[in-house]
Design a protein around this motif. Structure first.
Motif, PDB file in Angstrom:
ATOM      1  N   PRO A 264     -12.652-129.466 -12.365  1.00 19.81           N
ATOM      2  CA  PRO A 264     -12.185-129.834 -13.709  1.00 19.81           C
ATOM      3  C   PRO A 264     -13.297-130.422 -14.586  1.00 19.81           C
ATOM      4  N   THR A 265     -14.123-131.294 -13.994  1.00 22.61           N
ATOM      5  CA  THR A 265     -15.201-131.901 -14.773  1.00 22.61           C
ATOM      6  C   THR A 265     -16.214-130.853 -15.207  1.00 22.61           C
ATOM      7  N   ALA A 266     -16.543-129.942 -14.297  1.00 16.60           N
ATOM      8  CA  ALA A 266     -17.487-128.878 -14.640  1.00 16.60           C
ATOM      9  C   ALA A 266     -16.942-127.990 -15.746  1.00 16.60           C
ATOM     10  N   ALA A 267     -15.638-127.712 -15.713  1.00 20.08           N
ATOM     11  CA  ALA A 267     -15.033-126.856 -16.736  1.00 20.08           C
ATOM     12  C   ALA A 267     -15.183-127.464 -18.126  1.00 20.08           C
ATOM     13  N   VAL A 268     -15.051-128.786 -18.214  1.00 13.37           N
ATOM     14  CA  VAL A 268     -15.211-129.457 -19.508  1.00 13.37           C
ATOM     15  C   VAL A 268     -16.610-129.235 -20.056  1.00 13.37           C
ATOM     16  N   VAL A 324      -7.644-130.619 -19.028  1.00 16.78           N
ATOM     17  CA  VAL A 324      -8.978-130.020 -19.077  1.00 16.78           C
ATOM     18  C   VAL A 324      -9.153-129.206 -20.360  1.00 16.78           C
ATOM     19  N   ALA A 325      -8.121-128.452 -20.735  1.00 12.54           N
ATOM     20  CA  ALA A 325      -8.195-127.640 -21.953  1.00 12.54           C
ATOM     21  C   ALA A 325      -8.366-128.515 -23.193  1.00 12.54           C
ATOM     22  N   LEU A 326      -7.605-129.611 -23.272  1.00 17.19           N
ATOM     23  CA  LEU A 326      -7.689-130.493 -24.426  1.00 17.19           C
ATOM     24  C   LEU A 326      -9.050-131.196 -24.495  1.00 17.19           C
ATOM     25  N   ILE A 327      -9.503-131.715 -23.361  1.00 15.62           N
ATOM     26  CA  ILE A 327     -10.781-132.432 -23.339  1.00 15.62           C
ATOM     27  C   ILE A 327     -11.944-131.453 -23.481  1.00 15.62           C
ATOM     28  N   GLY A 328     -11.808-130.257 -22.880  1.00 13.50           N
ATOM     29  CA  GLY A 328     -12.846-129.242 -23.021  1.00 13.50           C
ATOM     30  C   GLY A 328     -13.027-128.824 -24.467  1.00 13.50           C
ATOM     31  N   LEU A 329     -11.900-128.648 -25.195  1.00 19.47           N
ATOM     32  CA  LEU A 329     -11.979-128.319 -26.620  1.00 19.47           C
ATOM     33  C   LEU A 329     -12.670-129.437 -27.386  1.00 19.47           C
TER      34      LEU A 329
END
Length: 420
Positions: A264-268, A324-329
């Motif tokens: 998850p952290t890497a995805a961000v 993850v989607a919200l924080i990644g955005l």
């Protein structure tokens, strides 16, 4: 004597120098983010409170801010060929010294040394680009080495759990910190080889005229300086928030162990890397289609600021990949915002003062990082919840853009007087 043939020969190797800058940036971010990845584990083993962790982060931010004010002038005095590896050695030793710390005070001392050394990285990298690349290639070279911020943030949560699982958390600090000395060997070897083969170690620096640096107090007279500084003060802390608290948020909210945090952290940070490219390209496209520089930059920054706002929902969702989607955005939008905010400096100021203004703005960003460290620690200590933390993150960019626009309603070139 440096001949034209020697200068032309060494210039052909400038992209190898750029690769070394990319590697240094990656190592820089791995060293600074390591404490955030290990926070859940260290908090459990060493009994830290949220306030203890906040003080540890605060020590880094304080020394980083001090270092930003000092590093530029020090590098101008000793040069990047020697000054850059000295800075890398300082922060690498400080990173490795974390393995010796047992109490909060030991980590505070180690973080202070890390921040002081790491502050020299971006002034040194920007100065190196100026010494190696012509005007037409400097923006590209800067963009390439700056992607190391994302690579470092991406690599750390992937690599560190493997080291910890096999050798313990102390080994993680030693191994990651030791990468800096590998880089120093590559940097020194490259310059020795260039000198032996071409008789020079930098193609442009020998022919650039020296200039007395503009005094900081003189730069503070300009509204554009304050616009950039406030932009950094309000939004840089949000990136620090992700670096230092994101693993803890995932662990606390979704009850994940150190290994589970990696993906998850890497995805961000993958999203952040994409956002950096998109955000920078957006203003360029608008300007090429006829928008003024002022309108192109501010529209791109508005798009990024609006894209951040949904992040306040992250503590409320029940699925980790929705978070993850919200924080990644939001992370992608931050990097896009930063690409345009940094460009405002070169839009508004002559090249001779860009580094000075950038250093001042970076110092304001570090002060903001100190305040966010204290604020987040207090919020978590009192409530144990990230709701208000992400509410702050979601609104910071719109406030910053409003401040920038009020200070500089129309972006124009500033005429800066020569220092006496």
């Amino acid at each position: 004597m440096q001949t034209n043939a020697g200068l032309a020969g060494v210039a052909r190797h400038r992209w190898w120098i750029c690769a070394l800058l990319l590697a240094a940036t990656t190592i820089n971010y791995m060293d600074r983010q390591l404490i955030g990845v290990l926070k859940p584990l260290l908090q459990q083993e060493l009994g830290w409170s949220e306030t203890d962790y906040g003080n540890i982060v605060l020590a880094f931010q304080a020394s980083y801010g001090i270092g930003l004010l000092l590093a530029g002038r020090a590098l101008d005095r000793v040069g990047t060929r020697l000054g850059f590896p000295i800075a890398v050695a300082l922060w690498s030793l400080a990173a490795m010294s974390h393995a010796l710390a047992r109490g909060v005070h030991g980590f505070v001392i180690a973080r202070f040394g890390l921040g002081l050394g790491e502050a020299a990285h971006f002034p040194a990298a920007i100065k190196t680009v100026a010494e190696w690349f012509p005007d037409s290639e400097r923006a590209l070279a800067t963009g390439i080495f700056n992607t190391g911020a994302t690579l470092g943030a991406l690599a750390t949560p992937l690599v560190v759990p493997l080291i910890v699982a096999g050798f313990g958390w102390q080994a993680a600090f030693v191994v990651v910190g030791g990468l800096g000395f590998v880089w120093i060997a590559c940097w020194a070897g490259t310059h020795l080889w260039l000198r032996a083969r071409h008789g020079v170690t930098s193609p442009l620096a020998p022919v650039e005229a020296a200039r007395q640096p503009t005094r900081w107090r003189d730069l503070l007279r300009y509204r554009a300086t304050w616009a950039f500084a406030l932009g950094k003060f309000l939004t840089d802390p949000i990136w620090w928030l992700y670096l230092f608290w994101l693993p803890d948020f995932f662990s606390r909210t979704f009850h994940m162990d150190l290994k589970g945090l990696s993906l998850p952290t890497a995805a961000v940070y993958v999203a952040a890397g994409v956002g950096s490219i998109f955000g920078g390209a957006l203003s360029s496209v608008l300007i090429k289609r006829g928008a003024s520089i002022d309108r192109g930059r501010k529209v791109a920054m508005l798009v990024c600021a609006l894209a951040v706002t949904p992040v306040w929902l992250a503590p409320w969702v029940t699925d980790i990949w929705a978070a993850v989607a919200l924080i990644g955005l939001a992370a992608a939008a931050h990097q896009g915002w930063s690409a345009n905010l940094l460009t405002l400096v070169s839009d508004a100021f002559p090249r001779s003062t860009v580094s000075s203004v950038a250093g001042l703005g970076g110092m304001f960003g570090a002060v903001g990082g100190m305040l966010i460290a204290w604020t987040v620690a207090q919020i978590l200590q009192l409530s144990g919840s990230y709701v208000w933390v992400f509410a702050i993150a979601g609104g910071a960019y719109l406030v910053a853009l409003l401040a920038i626009h009020l200070l500089v309603p129309r972006l124009q070139r500033v005429e800066v007087a020569e220092a006496a």
